[in-house]
Design a protein around this motif. Structure first.
Motif, PDB file in Angstrom:
ATOM      1  N   UNK B 121       0.848  -1.190   0.000  1.00 21.65           N
ATOM      2  CA  UNK B 121       0.000   0.000   0.000  1.00 21.65           C
ATOM      3  C   UNK B 121       0.889   1.247   0.000  1.00 21.65           C
ATOM      4  N   UNK B 208      -3.828   0.945  -2.597  1.00 25.58           N
ATOM      5  CA  UNK B 208      -4.660   0.337  -1.566  1.00 25.58           C
ATOM      6  C   UNK B 208      -5.255  -0.931  -2.161  1.00 25.58           C
ATOM      7  N   UNK B 209      -5.269  -1.957  -1.329  1.00 19.96           N
ATOM      8  CA  UNK B 209      -5.702  -3.273  -1.790  1.00 19.96           C
ATOM      9  C   UNK B 209      -7.168  -3.323  -2.171  1.00 19.96           C
ATOM     10  N   UNK B 210      -7.912  -2.250  -1.858  1.00 24.94           N
ATOM     11  CA  UNK B 210      -9.338  -2.255  -2.182  1.00 24.94           C
ATOM     12  C   UNK B 210      -9.612  -1.631  -3.546  1.00 24.94           C
ATOM     13  N   UNK B 211      -8.546  -1.115  -4.199  1.00 24.41           N
ATOM     14  CA  UNK B 211      -8.749  -0.463  -5.500  1.00 24.41           C
ATOM     15  C   UNK B 211      -8.692  -1.520  -6.592  1.00 24.41           C
ATOM     16  N   UNK B 244       1.140  -0.713  11.184  1.00 25.46           N
ATOM     17  CA  UNK B 244      -0.198  -1.045  10.702  1.00 25.46           C
ATOM     18  C   UNK B 244      -0.937  -1.930  11.698  1.00 25.46           C
ATOM     19  N   UNK B 245      -2.206  -1.677  11.844  1.00 26.23           N
ATOM     20  CA  UNK B 245      -3.024  -2.476  12.748  1.00 26.23           C
ATOM     21  C   UNK B 245      -3.692  -3.633  12.034  1.00 26.23           C
ATOM     22  N   UNK B 246      -4.932  -3.888  12.412  1.00 26.64           N
ATOM     23  CA  UNK B 246      -5.651  -5.063  11.913  1.00 26.64           C
ATOM     24  C   UNK B 246      -5.849  -5.048  10.405  1.00 26.64           C
ATOM     25  N   UNK B 247      -5.793  -3.880   9.804  1.00 27.20           N
ATOM     26  CA  UNK B 247      -5.996  -3.801   8.360  1.00 27.20           C
ATOM     27  C   UNK B 247      -4.917  -4.547   7.581  1.00 27.20           C
ATOM     28  N   UNK B 249      -4.097  -7.494   7.810  1.00 23.27           N
ATOM     29  CA  UNK B 249      -4.590  -8.818   7.408  1.00 23.27           C
ATOM     30  C   UNK B 249      -5.345  -8.694   6.088  1.00 23.27           C
ATOM     31  N   UNK B 250      -6.168  -7.670   6.004  1.00 22.45           N
ATOM     32  CA  UNK B 250      -6.911  -7.440   4.773  1.00 22.45           C
ATOM     33  C   UNK B 250      -5.946  -7.150   3.611  1.00 22.45           C
ATOM     34  N   UNK B 251      -4.938  -6.335   3.894  1.00 20.56           N
ATOM     35  CA  UNK B 251      -3.923  -6.047   2.863  1.00 20.56           C
ATOM     36  C   UNK B 251      -3.287  -7.335   2.355  1.00 20.56           C
ATOM     37  N   UNK B 253      -4.251 -10.354   2.574  1.00 24.85           N
ATOM     38  CA  UNK B 253      -5.200 -11.250   1.926  1.00 24.85           C
ATOM     39  C   UNK B 253      -5.423 -10.830   0.473  1.00 24.85           C
ATOM     40  N   UNK B 254      -5.679  -9.544   0.276  1.00 25.87           N
ATOM     41  CA  UNK B 254      -5.971  -9.077  -1.080  1.00 25.87           C
ATOM     42  C   UNK B 254      -4.763  -9.173  -1.997  1.00 25.87           C
TER      43      UNK B 254
END
Lengths: 443, 315
Positions: B121, B208-211, B244-247, B249-251, B253-254
């Motif tokens: 990210x 960002x992994x959500x893009x 980085x916190x809990x996010x 994991x989402x990073x 994963x994606x």
């Protein structure tokens, strides 16, 4: 991965038959979930403890309001406490004589340089002239980065390369700010650790000579438990006046904002929501509170809709929805409106409880689905659209041929549409959420 | 050939020392306090609660922390451990277990050209990490070339070029705004033909992994590597900021889903945050940490050693 707090609390309260008053036991059960939700959102555990204690005090013995379920009642209290902690939105302090000095500070990689450019651009929109100052002489090409951004946006940048010390650069920049009659001078400082004595001393030096009106801590929305130490560290050395939360466009819950706000007491001033230079927003506490609780961002969605949807049409639509008179023609119109708002997956994420459910859907899949639905409805006659019951086997075959689809696909659409109609009726009479309907639609 | 790039004993000691040094602040901080908890003689319910809180505070995340504590508690009861020292040893053991035994990194395997793809990210420290990697492998005798495939962020190309000069490593770049896939294609061709490189490290733009679109772009970059070089990219490393916190994991994963990340570079370990999220990532996604960034200088970098990491945390 994260479920909305409301869903979890619903599950907790379903086990309890008690209605009316929230007993101590009910509240404690609920608060365990609240604690988990807040920790998952990266709110600092000490802050969580305090928050939970405050909620407990308020919740025990509270009369559950007529219109709310016990779960909603608890969420309401949590939400209110979060709002209190997040505080009022605040703007940049532009009082007194110009130029106003705004100093951006923060850890490496939190987004100071990009934010500096965004701030300058948003100031220009309110007719303020800003001078950007490249005071990060440490990171390779940081100066160039600000220069490039300045050139792209046509905003002047004061830079003196990397050989001159940052305080010296700032001194010159201030002079240029005064002489050039700038309204605001924005100092882009180097990223630094709050425990780095030497670097923090440099910040103090700059502060002493520039007397910034605003010292804003730029922090990454993805920051974990560490946020507390960072905010405290910077606040102790250079008194912060505000916070800017960056990378809010990701899926981080942003609990760090609560932690930082709690330890510094300074307001959150802006959120950065994208890579484009205009992606900076004023801070809305209620939106962030909802997000931290995993309740989606309904307000942003509504706002987005407001930008694209014709208000009168929307009102007619809502009336139809409530009365359950929603037909396929409306559905088609609705789809077309939604398409104008951007990729479907992005919109679905904003709906409470939908965020995680849609994570697995690729937008091109959903958008393809939408095109198919459009084709089917377009192949129907007006009468068929208004009354889907007309659709018999023969008509279905015709529509399938016309739209390049198959009869089973048409059946699917009609079934889903009926389900949706049912759901809308339920919703308008105060039933449960949208989740099922949407996930069915895009299965 | 194979043994040539293995770490020598001296290098190993140096790496361990770096992890130790960078974590010494942690020891006095969060994890250090875990030790303090166990110095109290009696282990009570409160001890466990406090331990869980400390693990959470180190960003292990609520799930990992509570599982770890439950497990530890059970073991302490089953093995009838009373002495604080024994409990500490068990904790160390459990933490180490979470980091498992990662598969061996394949960078050092003999092949004509090894391709390493670096993703992450925005602001996680990709470019700096790449400079450090380049220096690290250059010092170990490899001919390294860098590809500047972050063509989006202003001055990202300049940044990597400066690092290239400082570390004496060649950088292959195009103009800002160029197609990253094309840059990678050129870089691979150049590495294979004119440059005779052994290791190509690719810098990509932060995203960002959500893009969705940006992740698709990254998939394309990866596809270019795979098409040009057999089995490439041989390692795809996700650069993760230790704060980085809990996010995270989402990073992880994606990025894993999009480009089959094989490991993690944990950066900014010189602060007070200690990247406890690494335990959760290893546990949930099986992604091992490969390198750690321990400061701003090019040699503030070490290969990750789970044992040294956990030792440093608890000793």
């Amino acid at each position: 991965m994260f479920e909305s707090l409301q869903t979890k609390l619903n599950a907790v309260f379903e086990k309890l038959a008690s209605r009316g008053r929230l007993s101590e036991q009910d509240v404690d059960l609920a608060l365990r979930e609240v604690r988990l939700a807040l920790l998952e959102a990266d709110v600092n555990f000490k802050v969580v403890k305090q928050l939970v204690a405050r909620v407990r005090e308020r919740a025990v013995g509270v009369e559950v309001m007529q219109s709310l379920t016990p779960a909603q009642q608890v969420v309401k209290i949590v939400h209110e406490e979060l709002l209190k902690t997040l505080g009022e939105p605040a703007r940049l302090d532009m009082s007194g004589p110009a130029p106003h000095v705004v100093m951006l500070v923060g850890l490496q990689g939190s987004g100071k340089t990009t934010t500096a450019a965004k701030l300058a651009l948003s100031l220009r929109k309110s007719n303020k002239r800003a001078l950007l100052v490249a005071a990060d002489t440490y990171r390779p090409a940081a100066v160039t980065q600000l220069e490039v951004l300045g050139k792209q946006l046509d905003i002047p940048v004061h830079s003196e390369g990397t050989k001159i010390s940052p305080p010296e650069i700032v001194r010159h920049a201030l002079q240029r700010g005064r002489e050039g009659a700038y309204d605001v001078v924005i100092l882009d400082t180097a990223g630094r650790l709050q425990i780095s004595e030497e670097m923090m001393h440099e910040l103090e030096e700059i502060q002493a000579l520039a007397h910034p009106q605003e010292i804003l801590l730029v922090a990454d929305a993805m920051t974990g438990q560490e946020a507390v130490n960072v905010a405290k560290g910077f606040h102790e050395r250079v008194k912060l006046t505000g916070l800017i939360l960056t990378k809010v466009d990701g899926d981080a819950r942003g609990g760090a904002a609560i932690s930082m706000r709690e330890v510094t007491g300074v307001p959150i001033k802006f959120l950065c929501v994208g890579e484009k230079t205009d992606a900076i927003e004023p801070f809305y506490p209620d939106r962030l509170a909802s997000r931290i609780l995993g309740m989606g961002d309904m307000l942003s969605l509504i706002e987005k809709a407001g930008e694209t949807v014709d208000r009168a049409a929307a009102e007619t639509m809502t009336r139809k929805l409530v009365k359950g008179q929603f037909d396929l023609e409306d559905f088609l119109k609705q789809l077309q409106q939604i398409k104008k708002m951007g990729p479907l997956s992005q919109l679905l994420e904003m709906i409470p409880g939908m965020g995680r459910a849609t994570k697995d859907l690729a937008p091109d899949v959903t958008d393809k689905q939408v095109r198919r639905i459009e084709a089917i409805i377009n192949s129907m006659t007006i009468d068929e659209r208004r009354d889907p019951h007309l659709m018999n086997a023969g008509r279905k075959r015709r529509v399938a041929r016309g739209s390049g689809t198959t009869v089973p696909e048409i059946n699917d659409l009609l079934n889903q549409f009926r389900q949706m109609q049912r759901l809308m009726k339920q919703m308008s009479s105060g039933g449960r959420g949208l989740r099922g309907a949407f996930s069915d639609m895009f299965r | 050939m194979f043994g040539l790039f293995r770490k020598t004993a001296a290098q190993q000691a140096e790496d361990d020392a770096k992890i130790q040094a960078s974590l010494s602040k942690t020891r006095q901080g969060f994890f250090g306090r875990i030790t303090t908890i166990f110095q109290a003689n009696e282990v009570t319910d409160e001890t466990w609660d406090e331990l869980e809180e400390l693990l959470i505070q180190a960003d292990l995340g609520i799930n990992t922390a509570s599982q770890l504590v439950a497990h530890l508690r059970e073991r302490v009861q089953r093995e009838r451990l009373k002495r604080v020292e024994d409990v500490r040893a068990v904790l160390k053991d459990e933490l180490l277990k979470l980091l498992a035994a990662p598969p061996v990194m394949t960078i050092d395997e003999p092949r004509l050209l090894t391709v390493m793809l670096i993703v992450g990210v925005n602001g996680s420290g990709k470019t700096t990490s790449i400079a450090k990697l380049a220096r690290y492998y250059k010092a170990r005798g490899k001919k390294v070339v860098l590809a500047a495939a972050d063509t989006f962020r202003a001055a990202a190309i300049d940044q990597i070029k400066i690092w290239g000069e400082r570390t004496g490593v060649e950088v292959i770049a195009q103009a800002p705004g160029a197609d990253p896939g094309a840059v990678v294609y050129d870089a691979i061709r150049a590495s294979q033909e004119t440059r005779q490189a052994e290791l190509l490290i690719i810098d990509t733009a932060g995203r960002l992994h959500t893009k969705y679109n940006l992740m698709k772009e990254l998939e394309k970059v990866r596809a270019v590597c795979a098409r040009q070089v057999h089995d490439a990219p041989h390692e795809t490393l996700l650069v993760l900021d230790a704060t980085t916190g809990q996010n995270a994991i989402s990073q992880a994963k994606h990025f894993k889903e999009a480009v089959q990340v094989t490991g993690i570079i944990l950066t900014k370990l010189d602060g007070t945050a200690k990247g406890g999220i690494v335990f959760a990532i290893e546990q949930e996604l099986g992604l091992p940490v490969r390198f750690v960034g321990t400061g701003e200088k090019a040699d503030d970098f070490a290969e990750f050693e789970p044992k040294a990491f956990v030792d440093a945390i608890l000793d």
